[in-house]
Design a protein around this motif. Structure first.
Motif, mmCIF file in Angstrom:
data_model
loop_
_atom_site.group_PDB
_atom_site.id
_atom_site.type_symbol
_atom_site.label_atom_id
_atom_site.label_comp_id
_atom_site.label_asym_id
_atom_site.label_seq_id
_atom_site.Cartn_x
_atom_site.Cartn_y
_atom_site.Cartn_z
ATOM 1 N N SER A 111 93.335 31.092 -15.424
ATOM 2 C CA SER A 111 92.220 31.379 -14.498
ATOM 3 C C SER A 111 92.486 32.633 -13.690
ATOM 4 C CB SER A 111 91.906 30.200 -13.571
ATOM 5 O OG SER A 111 92.954 29.311 -13.415
ATOM 6 N N VAL A 116 89.848 31.309 -8.397
ATOM 7 C CA VAL A 116 90.511 30.180 -7.724
ATOM 8 C C VAL A 116 90.310 30.265 -6.209
ATOM 9 C CG1 VAL A 116 92.746 29.090 -7.276
ATOM 10 C CG2 VAL A 116 92.167 29.849 -9.592
ATOM 11 N N HIS A 322 84.408 28.836 -18.533
ATOM 12 C CA HIS A 322 85.820 28.434 -18.488
ATOM 13 C C HIS A 322 86.455 28.615 -19.876
ATOM 14 C CE1 HIS A 322 83.635 24.674 -19.452
ATOM 15 N NE2 HIS A 322 84.644 24.462 -20.249
ATOM 16 N N TRP A 326 87.246 33.204 -17.989
ATOM 17 C CA TRP A 326 88.474 33.071 -17.192
ATOM 18 C C TRP A 326 88.274 32.287 -15.908
ATOM 19 C CZ3 TRP A 326 86.955 37.301 -19.956
ATOM 20 C CH2 TRP A 326 87.707 37.525 -21.115
ATOM 21 N N GLN A 327 87.365 31.336 -15.943
ATOM 22 C CA GLN A 327 87.171 30.450 -14.802
ATOM 23 C C GLN A 327 88.058 29.219 -14.957
ATOM 24 O OE1 GLN A 327 84.952 31.442 -12.235
ATOM 25 N NE2 GLN A 327 85.347 33.201 -13.565
ATOM 26 N N PRO A 328 88.550 28.691 -13.843
ATOM 27 C CA PRO A 328 89.155 27.361 -13.939
ATOM 28 C C PRO A 328 88.051 26.362 -14.346
ATOM 29 C CG PRO A 328 88.956 28.046 -11.638
ATOM 30 C CD PRO A 328 88.550 29.221 -12.471
ATOM 31 N N LYS A 380 82.630 30.355 -7.899
ATOM 32 C CA LYS A 380 83.778 31.085 -8.456
ATOM 33 C C LYS A 380 83.331 32.083 -9.516
ATOM 34 C CE LYS A 380 84.574 27.111 -11.420
ATOM 35 N NZ LYS A 380 85.228 25.809 -11.509
ATOM 36 N N THR A 384 83.617 36.167 -9.490
ATOM 37 C CA THR A 384 84.241 36.882 -10.611
ATOM 38 C C THR A 384 83.337 38.003 -11.112
ATOM 39 O OG1 THR A 384 85.399 34.873 -11.253
ATOM 40 C CG2 THR A 384 85.143 36.567 -12.949
ATOM 41 N N SER B 123 93.590 24.200 -9.786
ATOM 42 C CA SER B 123 92.736 25.194 -10.436
ATOM 43 C C SER B 123 93.556 26.392 -10.905
ATOM 44 C CB SER B 123 91.673 25.705 -9.467
ATOM 45 O OG SER B 123 90.583 24.842 -9.434
ATOM 46 N N ASN B 126 94.876 25.609 -14.184
ATOM 47 C CA ASN B 126 93.798 25.375 -15.154
ATOM 48 C C ASN B 126 94.180 24.381 -16.254
ATOM 49 O OD1 ASN B 126 91.152 25.615 -15.953
ATOM 50 N ND2 ASN B 126 91.506 27.391 -17.261
ATOM 51 N N ARG B 375 88.737 19.029 -15.912
ATOM 52 C CA ARG B 375 89.560 19.572 -14.835
ATOM 53 C C ARG B 375 90.373 18.472 -14.161
ATOM 54 N NH1 ARG B 375 87.911 20.255 -9.471
ATOM 55 N NH2 ARG B 375 88.469 22.434 -9.521
#
Lengths: 514, 514
Positions: A111, A116, A322, A326-328, A380, A384, B123, B126, B375
């Motif tokens: 991430s 985050v 995600h 590149w997102q959690p 988030k 980004t 997070s 991840n 998650r």
């Protein structure tokens, strides 16, 4: 409404400071301080040298469980500092490190730091998307993000969308809308009466579609038998002529609900021919859902965006920020080409969106989701996008694509390795050569487990048909390259680790045979 | 598998520093610094004086949208600092503040600082729960949390559970398991063949059950018509004798799938008589699902835990730690009394859990969920439980219960207010008196909108039947008290705000009539 006797007012003894709560000014300071201490604990922990802790899974899981202690709510707490320290240490010592250059297993990216931080900020407010007064600014951020994604997808002015907790649930939601729309065309009200009266429901998808299509059909009461897999071509894309033939072969007691095209298969990144599929679906008036969970990210890159041509013709689209984004977890999205598709989900609820409130604008996004409380995952992703812009996002995608192409090249150079599928997006599928098919399958499975158990590399595996339809599945290895800070040297290190493990497994097999 | 031509290896030009990624050591420092800057922006922002920004919803949403700018991915990014500053400012200036003493609308608690910090840590890694190598330590933490919750619920040794993205989806999952188990008893395979062959499915729940029961039945292909609401008693609990009668009245072409008992109705906190319902369900061999999304939290308190007696008899239980549990959304859980219930969800997937890997222990929690990527929501809850222990959690519940009792008392003292339902858990339902029923409904709706639009208080509303079955619904006001740092003075402030708004609304009505 009856008389209720007057009781004595209880006395209230507050014993918690304002810093207990993240949303207060004192609480935000507390979050910040606590995170700082947790980060110190991460740094002090015995981080594994590789991307995954060494050891057999049962041992690793046992060590983590022992670190946490008995699975019982302790009578008294340890306090925040000790508790966070314990969790930070456990997560670090027994967890994976996706930012490690030899982490390349799943569609599970490292991430972004900015994502985050933004998510923590959103969690501190604990806004929810279901109704206006559960979080107006979070609603505005989600609407902004949906607008950005509709624009990227090239969908029209009537398009809409909603965030979901993952690609599997986005696919389920897309198929639910397709199911209820198809029922409506037959004069049936699936929402009210169920699907029992819906004759022979059928959902088409490529034989390489994600298994969540089957799972969704099972959940939606259609059954997995509703899924008709359509054969793929040599580049692992749905054959449009096979789809057309399958549709033509339907009997009057069958109801085609949807065609699911995949834009970016999990293993190969292959993209079904969207324009041709859209034409066939439109001819028959069938819902076209595109599972672009993985492939959507290509739209960030001018170099790769053309591969998704035809996406704008979809009735619904799954995309997962995600995955490429590149997102959690999770930042999945379902887009629809026409906002009226969501009427299947509309609900009027006295405590959330009564008519007089809705008319006055006090309404939220309840009617676009199967969820009620819904976390503001859009924050988030918005942070980004605003941070990196299309240039930055595109560069990340292109670097990962280049890493995959570099890996492909290196694999082709190694006589012990066999390239099974080229790099379409950011994955490469290959095998370690050796022995007859069964031996080779065992070898590749054992090779990957050896890498994981030694903790030296985190790579993926899958099974790939060795030839045409009906030919046996062969165990393959897979790199899923999603680290935009990785280099060619890192890929070399990854391939070298595979070669070392392969040789060791061959040696072990020879020794045990001797 | 075909010959693939050797292409030229691409050159890779990394342009991102390691601090891009949250999981790296540099990235964690970056997360920390970025969060610090975002918190500075929150402090510098023009925070509304009340718990919700003043203004009409359309205006508030427009202001937030304008702050974010055009809904298009910008070509170039602003950088992390400016982007986070923009979002922090937008969230603060146009968002709600649940830690504010006059925030009392929904089952949406202010989040605990320790939970937000722990979630940020999770997070950053991840990790995902679906397979061993997507996050071993996260799997261990979830198993720990499930163990703690099973113990609290008093379920037996064969019990199991899984986290879900919310109570609505936990209820859906519980009903899916019930549906497929009931089909199996009739010799049907619902997962494979759908529900078309399942005769007349019926799900029983109280008339005050959460609307997600209806939504789940619609999603699962059973239709909302499958839901048979059972009347409630004067304390708003399901009447067991009415349930028994409804069951006895079923015809042979009907299939009872489940009885859903509610432990903590959204508006009243009322708890259905679990032992009696369990006995009836067991007699008929019907699945008993308990929606304890709200009520489960009572188990933290020795004073209140007894109200959930009988929970241990359930086949499945929904509980939401993002309701009573003070977690940021979402931390919902589905518990089952027997782990074999999850076989309906089992999937063997080549890229996730092939047989040889599963046998070697390389398996995750895919088979307990409709999600694939999932998650690690358990981390924040585990941190919370370890920090506060049962004593701390119990004290928080009891303070909120006391706040509700105090509010009840204060409402009873005010001649302009009518208490509609006493404080069972942490809610109080009441009305502002005035005029005939229709006028009074309008008045109470307008009163609440006035509070929201002035930004002075964030309270809930609902509709409550004025008498027996069939009597009209009346608009009521509701406090949902979930702030464990609040005081009796805060409740007085809340009631005073209601009185002021009510008087103003009455005045306006009189003026417009004059």
């Amino acid at each position: 409404m009856g008389v209720i006797p007057l009781t004595e007012a209880p006395s209230i003894h507050p014993s918690f400071p304002p810093s207990l709560l993240a949303g207060s000014s004192e609480g935000l300071t507390e979050v910040f301080a606590a995170l700082g201490e947790a980060i110190d604990a991460v740094r002090a922990a015995a981080r594994p040298t590789g991307p995954i802790p060494a050891g057999a899974p049962a041992d690793v899981l046992l060590s983590a469980a022992q670190a946490l202690g008995p699975a019982r709510l302790p009578a008294e707490g340890l306090g925040g500092k000790a508790a966070l320290q314990l969790l930070a240490t456990t997560l670090t010592e027994h967890g994976i490190d996706l930012s490690h250059p030899r982490a390349a297993a799943h569609l599970q990216p490292p991430s972004l730091a900015v994502a985050v931080a933004a998510d923590a900020l959103a969690s501190a407010t604990n806004a929810s998307l279901d109704t206006y007064d559960s979080g107006p600014s979070a609603i505005a951020v989600e609407r902004w993000l949906i607008g950005v994604l509709i624009d990227l997808a090239g969908l029209g002015k009537r398009a809409d969308g909603v965030l979901t907790p993952g690609g599997s649930l986005s696919n389920l939601l897309g198929l639910l809308l397709a199911r209820d729309a198809a029922a409506l065309r037959l004069g049936l009200n699936a929402r009210q009466d169920g699907v029992a009266a819906l004759p022979g429901p059928v959902v088409f998808c490529s034989e390489l579609a994600h298994f969540s299509v089957q799972r969704a059909c099972a959940a939606l009461g259609l059954g997995e038998a509703a899924v008709h897999p359509v054969p793929t071509d040599e580049r692992r894309r749905m054959r449009p002529e096979a789809l057309a033939a399958a549709l033509a072969a339907l009997t009057p007691d069958q109801t085609p609900l949807a065609v699911v095209a995949t834009a970016g298969t999990t293993d190969f990144g292959s993209i079904d021919p969207l324009p041709q599929i859209a034409e066939i679906a439109a001819d028959r008036g069938i819902w076209m859902h595109v599972d672009a969970a993985y492939g959507f990210g290509a739209l960030f890159s001018e170099r790769l965006a053309g591969r998704l041509a035809g996406l704008e013709l979809a009735d619904s689209v799954t995309l997962d920020l995600h995955k490429i984004g590149w997102q959690p977890a999770a930042t999945s999205v379902l887009l629809v080409s026409d906002t009226s598709a969501f009427t299947a989900l509309d609900r009027e609820v006295a405590y959330l969106n009564p008519t007089d409130d809705s008319e006055a604008g006090y309404d939220g996004l309840l009617g676009r989701s199967l969820q009620t409380t819904r976390r503001p995952d859009a924050v988030k992703a918005a942070a980004t996008f605003l941070t990196h812009g299309r240039t930055g996002m595109g560069r990340m995608v292109e670097i990962c694509h280049d890493l995959a192409r570099y890996a492909e090249h290196r694999i082709l150079e190694e006589p012990e390795l066999e390239l099974v599928a080229p790099a379409e997006l950011t994955t490469v599928v290959f095998r370690y050569r050796g022995g007859d098919p069964a031996d080779s399958d065992r070898l590749n499975g054992a090779l990957r487990r050896r890498l994981l158990e030694s903790g030296s590399a985190l790579i993926g595996r899958t099974e790939v048909r060795s030839g045409g339809p009906g030919s046996p599945q062969r165990v393959c290895l897979k790199f899923t390259l999603l680290n935009p800070t990785a280099t060619a040297d890192d890929i070399d290190g990854l391939v070298d680790a595979v070669l070392d493990a392969g040789r060791a497994c061959v040696r072990l097999t020879e020794e045990s045979a001797a």
